[in-house]
Design a protein around this motif. Structure first.
Motif, PDB file in Angstrom:
ATOM      1  N   ILE A   1       0.895  -0.962   0.234  1.00 30.48           N
ATOM      2  CA  ILE A   1       0.028  -0.122  -0.683  1.00 30.48           C
ATOM      3  C   ILE A   1       0.752   1.295  -0.249  1.00 30.48           C
ATOM      4  O   ILE A   1       1.720   1.407   0.631  1.00 30.48           O
ATOM      5  CB  ILE A   1      -1.015  -0.141   1.227  1.00 30.48           C
ATOM      6  N   ASN A   2       0.525   1.950  -0.680  1.00 26.79           N
ATOM      7  CA  ASN A   2       1.188   3.676  -0.501  1.00 26.79           C
ATOM      8  C   ASN A   2      -0.064   4.687  -0.836  1.00 26.79           C
ATOM      9  O   ASN A   2      -1.204   4.097  -0.727  1.00 26.79           O
ATOM     10  CB  ASN A   2       2.107   3.462  -0.945  1.00 26.79           C
ATOM     11  N   ALA A   3      -0.128   5.475   0.655  1.00 24.05           N
ATOM     12  CA  ALA A   3      -1.273   6.160   0.557  1.00 24.05           C
ATOM     13  C   ALA A   3      -0.744   8.055   0.404  1.00 24.05           C
ATOM     14  O   ALA A   3       0.915   7.936   0.785  1.00 24.05           O
ATOM     15  CB  ALA A   3      -1.999   6.429   1.752  1.00 24.05           C
ATOM     16  N   ASP A   4      -1.373   8.574   0.128  1.00 22.65           N
ATOM     17  CA  ASP A   4      -1.694  10.478   0.517  1.00 22.65           C
ATOM     18  C   ASP A   4      -2.837  10.837   1.212  1.00 22.65           C
ATOM     19  O   ASP A   4      -3.460  10.979   0.551  1.00 22.65           O
ATOM     20  CB  ASP A   4      -1.644  11.081  -1.097  1.00 22.65           C
TER      21      ASP A   4
ATOM     22  N   GLU B   1      -4.787   1.954   8.798  1.00 19.96           N
ATOM     23  CA  GLU B   1      -3.177   1.488   9.976  1.00 19.96           C
ATOM     24  C   GLU B   1      -2.195   2.343   8.963  1.00 19.96           C
ATOM     25  O   GLU B   1      -0.837   2.868   8.837  1.00 19.96           O
ATOM     26  CB  GLU B   1      -3.152   0.700  10.943  1.00 19.96           C
ATOM     27  N   LEU B   2      -1.825   1.242   7.847  1.00 20.83           N
ATOM     28  CA  LEU B   2      -0.541   0.856   7.068  1.00 20.83           C
ATOM     29  C   LEU B   2      -1.140   1.932   5.389  1.00 20.83           C
ATOM     30  O   LEU B   2       0.575   2.257   5.399  1.00 20.83           O
ATOM     31  CB  LEU B   2      -0.707  -0.422   5.814  1.00 20.83           C
ATOM     32  N   ALA B   3      -1.499   2.682   5.254  1.00 17.07           N
ATOM     33  CA  ALA B   3      -1.605   4.400   4.454  1.00 17.07           C
ATOM     34  C   ALA B   3      -1.280   5.319   5.556  1.00 17.07           C
ATOM     35  O   ALA B   3      -0.695   5.854   4.448  1.00 17.07           O
ATOM     36  CB  ALA B   3      -3.662   4.192   4.709  1.00 17.07           C
TER      37      ALA B   3
ATOM     38  N   SER C   1       2.739   4.714   5.341  1.00 17.84           N
ATOM     39  CA  SER C   1       3.210   5.002   4.334  1.00 17.84           C
ATOM     40  C   SER C   1       3.014   6.965   4.382  1.00 17.84           C
ATOM     41  O   SER C   1       4.103   6.886   3.711  1.00 17.84           O
ATOM     42  CB  SER C   1       2.178   4.620   3.710  1.00 17.84           C
ATOM     43  N   TRP C   2       2.324   7.582   4.395  1.00 14.45           N
ATOM     44  CA  TRP C   2       2.119   8.727   4.307  1.00 14.45           C
ATOM     45  C   TRP C   2       3.086   9.346   5.684  1.00 14.45           C
ATOM     46  O   TRP C   2       4.312  10.343   5.113  1.00 14.45           O
ATOM     47  CB  TRP C   2       0.681   9.254   4.745  1.00 14.45           C
TER      48      TRP C   2
ATOM     49  N   ARG D   1       6.551   5.876   2.057  1.00 16.30           N
ATOM     50  CA  ARG D   1       7.264   5.501   1.186  1.00 16.30           C
ATOM     51  C   ARG D   1       6.084   4.334   0.801  1.00 16.30           C
ATOM     52  O   ARG D   1       4.968   4.345   1.786  1.00 16.30           O
ATOM     53  CB  ARG D   1       8.081   4.621   2.116  1.00 16.30           C
ATOM     54  N   THR D   2       5.776   3.353   0.406  1.00 16.93           N
ATOM     55  CA  THR D   2       5.256   2.231   0.349  1.00 16.93           C
ATOM     56  C   THR D   2       5.142   1.287   0.887  1.00 16.93           C
ATOM     57  O   THR D   2       6.427   0.975   1.277  1.00 16.93           O
ATOM     58  CB  THR D   2       5.759   1.530  -1.064  1.00 16.93           C
TER      59      THR D   2
END
Length: 354
Positions: A199-202, A338-340, A343-344, A348-349
């Motif tokens: 996952i990667n997030a903004d 939580e992982l998003a 990531s933000w 990073r991914t």
């Protein structure tokens, strides 16, 4: 157990008034027995709409009522875990409004507790029964798109000011549209594709004074497939709700499921032959290359069916059906959130892991 299940609803804000009470009372076998409503205006609405339902001031009045079989938690996100745990400890079956909890660890604790006590525990991921999502599933299952390479889904709003006193916009655990709208999109994606590899997030706070996320984009990584989930509060011009791109072509869907608007207008699904039916002007467009020829069709939308969630809850409590929304699935939604956030924060991914 008798075929009638007595329900106690904790919380009579928007979720309780719009998504729970009207649907519960439309299901044969479910009896809405009592509702906790703190505010006088909520109590007034409750007495007017449901004159045979007991109005109580505190959640404990429901949790410790021996006549209640099923407790529905429809409160602000910050107390989902606390109230669900108390209800399970009191021997009640429990439905929690999404998002399930604020952390995956809290979700795991509730799952373990429910299993130990032989109780039903589910989460109100009713968007699985949205007309648009059911239509997307139908198109995917038809195989006409060929192998899917990109899947995009959005939940957008336009409100350029903050709502005073709104807990969803405060800096509280579980606030912001990633937990609110994003939880729906994540759950739908998990239903279609399973858990992602990474996952990667903004995540943004775009409006003046915003304390909670009001713009998000998540990229879920799958082998040979990119899933993009977006939501924002500053989208004045509608974008497609869903856009699916495959080796053979595309399916694009605008418009929203009509059930929320109908419930807000005071309509009931009980005895309504047109419940969940979309207008033809928002049917999705299929554009595929078939045997060397471009084929364009508008696909009639499936009927939305929010009552299906509570029909399944009733049947599952009685041991007649398997639970449709399993708590482990809802826990995975929280894990992705939580992982998003990770990531933000780390730009990073990140790999998916339980």
């Amino acid at each position: 157990m008798a075929s009638e299940v007595n329900v106690g609803l904790i919380g009579f804000g928007m979720a309780g008034q719009v998504f729970h009470a009207p649907v519960i009372t439309a299901i044969d076998g479910l009896r809405l027995r009592s509702v906790s409503a703190r505010k006088p205006e909520q109590q007034k609405v409750l007495r007017e709409r449901y004159p045979g339902v007991a109005v109580v001031a505190h959640a404990d009045d429901i949790i410790h009522d021996d006549d209640i079989d099923l407790v529905v938690v429809a409160t602000s996100n910050d107390v989902h875990y606390t109230l669900a745990k108390a209800a399970l400890l009191a021997g009640k079956h429990v439905v929690v409004e999404k998002p399930f909890t604020n952390t995956a660890a809290e979700a795991d604790e509730l799952i373990t507790l429910a299993k130990e006590r032989g109780l039903l525990l589910s989460v109100h991921h009713n968007a699985r029964w949205n007309s648009d999502f059911l239509t997307v599933k139908k198109v995917m299952e038809s195989g006409r798109l060929g192998r899917l390479v990109s899947f995009e889904a959005r939940y957008d709003r336009f409100r350029n000011t903050l709502r005073e006193g709104a807990w969803r916009e405060a800096g509280l655990p579980g606030s912001g549209i990633l937990y609110d709208l994003g939880a729906h999109l994540i759950d739908q994606s998990l239903q279609l594709f399973g858990t992602p590899e990474a996952i990667n997030a903004d995540l943004r706070k775009q409006r003046p004074g915003a304390q909670a996320v009001d713009d998000f984009e998540l990229i879920l990584h799958y082998p040979q497939l990119k899933v993009s989930l977006k939501g924002a509060m500053l989208v004045k011009e509608p974008s497609p709700r869903y856009a699916l791109y495959g080796l053979n072509g595309a399916f694009v869907k605008y418009g929203v499921d009509p059930q929320e608007a109908a419930l807000k207008a005071g309509e009931s699904p009980r005895g309504n032959p047109d419940w969940g039916r979309e207008s033809s002007d928002i049917w999705g467009k299929l554009n595929v290359l078939q045997a060397g020829t471009d084929i364009i069709e508008y696909i009639e939308s499936e009927r939305g069916n929010y009552p299906a969630f509570y029909r399944n809850i009733w049947a599952a409590v009685l041991g007649r059906q398997t639970l449709a929304v399993k708590p482990e699935e809802a826990r995975n939604v929280i894990r992705i959130i939580e992982l998003a956030e990770k990531s933000w924060m780390e730009r990073r991914t990140v790999d998916f892991n339980l």
